[in-house]
Structure formats: structure tokens, C-alpha cells
Design an enzyme around this catalytic site. Structure first.
Site, PDB file in Angstrom:
ATOM      1  N   LYS A  74      46.707  12.071 -37.891  1.00  0.00           N
ATOM      2  CA  LYS A  74      46.175  13.224 -38.529  1.00  0.00           C
ATOM      3  C   LYS A  74      47.198  13.495 -39.721  1.00  0.00           C
ATOM      4  O   LYS A  74      48.297  13.587 -39.811  1.00  0.00           O
ATOM      5  CB  LYS A  74      46.444  14.480 -37.804  1.00  0.00           C
ATOM      6  N   LYS A 102      42.001  11.433 -38.946  1.00  0.00           N
ATOM      7  CA  LYS A 102      41.542  12.744 -39.497  1.00  0.00           C
ATOM      8  C   LYS A 102      41.988  12.783 -40.924  1.00  0.00           C
ATOM      9  O   LYS A 102      43.370  12.948 -40.758  1.00  0.00           O
ATOM     10  CB  LYS A 102      41.865  13.821 -38.460  1.00  0.00           C
TER      11      LYS A 102
HETATM   12  C1  PBG Z   1      44.543  22.862 -36.150  1.00  0.00           C
HETATM   13  C2  PBG Z   1      43.339  21.748 -36.697  1.00  0.00           C
HETATM   14  C3  PBG Z   1      42.913  21.672 -38.202  1.00  0.00           C
HETATM   15  C4  PBG Z   1      41.844  21.193 -37.885  1.00  0.00           C
HETATM   16  C5  PBG Z   1      41.517  20.860 -36.622  1.00  0.00           C
HETATM   17  N1  PBG Z   1      42.618  21.322 -35.773  1.00  0.00           N
HETATM   18  C6  PBG Z   1      43.422  22.151 -39.391  1.00  0.00           C
HETATM   19  C7  PBG Z   1      44.828  21.918 -39.662  1.00  0.00           C
HETATM   20  O1  PBG Z   1      45.624  21.031 -39.157  1.00  0.00           O
HETATM   21  O2  PBG Z   1      45.444  22.885 -40.213  1.00  0.00           O
HETATM   22  C8  PBG Z   1      40.962  20.861 -39.257  1.00  0.00           C
HETATM   23  C9  PBG Z   1      39.485  20.625 -39.042  1.00  0.00           C
HETATM   24  C10 PBG Z   1      38.688  20.676 -40.124  1.00  0.00           C
HETATM   25  O3  PBG Z   1      39.147  20.725 -41.289  1.00  0.00           O
HETATM   26  O4  PBG Z   1      37.586  20.654 -40.198  1.00  0.00           O
HETATM   27  N2  PBG Z   1      45.635  22.260 -35.408  1.00  0.00           N
END
Ligand code: PBG
Length: 335
Positions: free
Chosen positions: A202, A256
Site C-alpha cells: 500500500k 493499492k
Molecule cells: C485507511 C484506508 C485508506 C483507504 C482504505 N483504507 C486511506 C488511507 O490510507 O489514508 C483508501 C481507499 C480509497 O482511497 O478508496 N486505512
């Protein structure tokens, strides 16, 4: 050119593109409603369906409305849903205790969906950001996001979700050691069949902007997430993270964001052959919506092309806000 391919004119690559029937025959990848996990936002209240301005077509729903949405999704053939809680600033605390409260919105939604639509696979989000006063995925001590104390909290959060009936635990926090700790705790608590889909690779991405609006984290977040989420410049590190999480007991792994990171999806699939998912995140969704609203691109065609790109890159499935719209198109085209 490969030696097995005769030179022009013996080989004319346009031959197998000449008709729809033949294009169908030689098509390598297919997109199916079974490939989708639909992310949804759950909030407090009753009878509420509140649009998220930066994500046209996406709403925050109270538990009763989430159940309705899950029913409609099931009718469209969608098999999996992923729950994210929206929390107002007043629901956030420094100790993040709401995260493992069996009665938080997400856990109530899990039980309600399980009761109403038992065949729907339910995925969760494991991270503290939606309960944290400062919007971070972990506890902040003297300005530092601390790892090991956060992992203890994540374990409690995951156990509460499994207790509520979650099928797939989705740690999105990027702390070290959390997959092993969660897997161990699930085994110990008799949840040996609960799966973990690890947000393993991520990235610290600006594409999450609209999501942070959707969950109420935009106003709360102080600083950035670069000490735990990955540097967009790296790819070898993604493979190390995926390998680490698989070795700790992740059943499935995720890359992601999605489209800007298809190279990572391909490398991960080729290297490990594990069930691989991509998250087409909020910013990717919002860009398509915005351009389509201006008449600059065709929403449906761009949506389907982008989803197919994930399959081509080796993904087994996609988390996408487009799931219901794409499911409808697939159904109407008889696929
Ligand atoms: C938070 C989380 C995020 C997303 C999914 N879980 C945002 C972040 O890490 O700030 C993002 C999903 C999206 O942008 O659609 N743990």
C-alpha cells in the site's frame, strides 16, 4: 520478432481482429461480476443515505441502508462487500477504543448483513484511522506512529470483526508484524477459517483524498502517512512486503492504488502466484466521474476498460466503487 511468427504478409495480425466473433475467440481475459469486492461506507443513524461530494454516486449509509444495498448488490451478482466506517470528529478518541467495540457501526453492519444476505462475503478494514483523533492508522506517541502498540490494538479490532461474523479481515494499516499477530489470534479464538486479505503493498498516495473525505478523516489527519505507507518510487520493496505477509499467514494480498501500480500487480502475480487483488481507489474513481461529468470521456467504457486492465495485469479481483455499475453493464450485455 519471435521465430514462430511468419513475416508479413503470411502473418497479418489484423485477421484475428476482423470480427466481433473472432475477437471473442482470441480474447485472453474476461471480466466477471465475481471479480468484484464492493467498498461501502457505513455511518451512524437510521434511514440515512448521504452522498459523498467528492465521490459522485457513492454514499455513506446507516446500517439499515447498508443492508438494503447489500441485498441489491447480491441481486446484481456481487459476492463480496467491504465495510468502512464513517466517524465524525466527536466519535474519535486518542485511545481509538471504538475500533474494537463490538457495537461500532462496522460490526453492527457485519451482523446485519450476515442475517439478511448470508451468502455475501464480508470484508473489513483493520486500521485505526477511522477512530483516531489524528486520522493516523496507528497510535501517535510524541509525533511518532508507534508500531507494536498499534499491532496489539489491530489484533483486538480484527477479533471483534471476526466475532461479528466477518469472512475476510483487511488490514490496511501497514504496521510491521500485524499479519502474523492477527493470524495467531484468529487461530487461538477458533476463527481458523477467517481469511486475511492483506493490504501488503500500500503506497503513500494522493489518490486516497476522496476516501478520507468519505470516512471523515480529511479534517482529522495531521501530517502524512509516509513512515508506514510505501514510497511510490519503489517496487522491489512491494515484493518484500508481499512475501513477508504471505509468510505470516495472509491468504490473499493487495496492491493499492490500482491503475497507477499495475506494474506491481504483474510482478506480484508472477513472483508468488497467490490470490492477488488491486484496489481501484477513491481518487481513481473520482477522476473518471469528473471527466465523464464534463463529457470528456465515456464513463461506462472507461470503467470497463480500467477494470479489464486489472485482469490483464494478473489480478484475480478488484476492489472498486464501480462494482454495482459494472455488474449492471455485465448483466445487460449477457456476460
Ligand atoms: C485507511 C484506508 C485508506 C483507504 C482504505 N483504507 C486511506 C488511507 O490510507 O489514508 C483508501 C481507499 C480509497 O482511497 O478508496 N486505512
Amino acid at each position: 520478432m519471435r521465430p514462430t511468427q511468419a513475416p508479413y504478409p503470411a502473418t497479418r495480425l489484423r485477421r484475428t481482429r476482423a470480427t466481433d466473433a473472432v475477437r471473442g475467440l482470441v480474447r485472453q481475459n474476461t471480466l466477471s461480476v465475481e471479480d468484484f469486492i464492493w467498498p461501502v461506507f457505513v455511518r451512524a443513524g437510521d434511514g440515512i443515505e448521504e452522498p459523498v461530494p467528492s465521490m459522485p454516486g457513492v454514499s455513506r449509509r446507516s446500517v439499515d441502508k447498508i443492508v438494503e444495498a447489500a441485498r441489491e448488490a447480491a441481486d446484481l451478482g456481487i459476492r463480496a462487500i467491504c465495510l468502512f466506517p464513517y466517524t465524525g470528529l466527536e466519535e474519535r478518541t486518542e485511545d481509538c477504543a471504538g475500533a474494537w467495540d463490538p457495537e461500532n457501526h462496522a460490526n453492527r453492519a457485519i451482523r446485519a448483513i450476515k442475517a439478511a444476505v448470508p451468502d455475501m462475503a464480508i470484508m473489513t478494514d483493520v486500521a485505526l484511522d477511522t477512530y483516531n483523533i489524528n486520522g493516523h492508522d496507528g497510535f501517535v506517541v510524541d509525533g511518532e506512529i508507534v508500531n507494536d502498540r498499534t499491532v496489539e490494538a489491530l489484533v483486538k479490532m480484527a477479533l471483534a470483526q471476526a466475532e461479528a461474523g466477518a469472512d475476510i479481515i483487511g488490514p490496511s494499516d501497514m504496521m510491521d508484524g500485524r499479519i502474523g499477530a492477527i493470524r495467531h489470534a484468529l487461530e487461538g479464538a477458533g476463527h481458523q477459517n477467517v481469511m486475511i486479505l492483506s493490504y501488503a503493498a500500500k503506497y503513500a498516495s494522493a489518490f486516497y483524498g476522496p476516501f478520507r473525505d468519505a470516512v471523515g478523516a480529511s479534517g482529522a489527519l495531521t501530517g502524512d502517512k509516509k513512515t508506514y505507507q510505501m514510497d511510490p518510487a519503489n517496487s522491489d520493496e512491494a515484493l518484500r512486503l508481499i512475501e513477508r505477509d504471505l509468510s505470516e499467514g495472509a491468504d490473499m494480498v493487495m496492491v493499492k492504488p490500482g491503475l497507477p501500480y499495475l506494474d506491481i500487480c504483474r510482478r506480484v502475480k508472477d513472483a508468488f502466484g497467490a490470490p492477488t487483488f488491486a484496489y481501484q481507489v477513491s481518487g481513481e474513481y473520482a477522476m473518471v466521474q469528473a471527466a465523464a461529468a464534463n463529457g470528456w470521456i465515456d464513463n461506462d467504457r472507461v470503467m470497463m476498460e480500467s477494470l479489464m486492465a486489472f485482469k490483464r495485469a494478473g489480478c484475480d479481483g478488484i476492489l472498486t466503487y464501480f462494482a454495482p455499475a459494472a455488474a449492471r453493464l455485465l448483466r445487460d450485455s449477457g456476460r
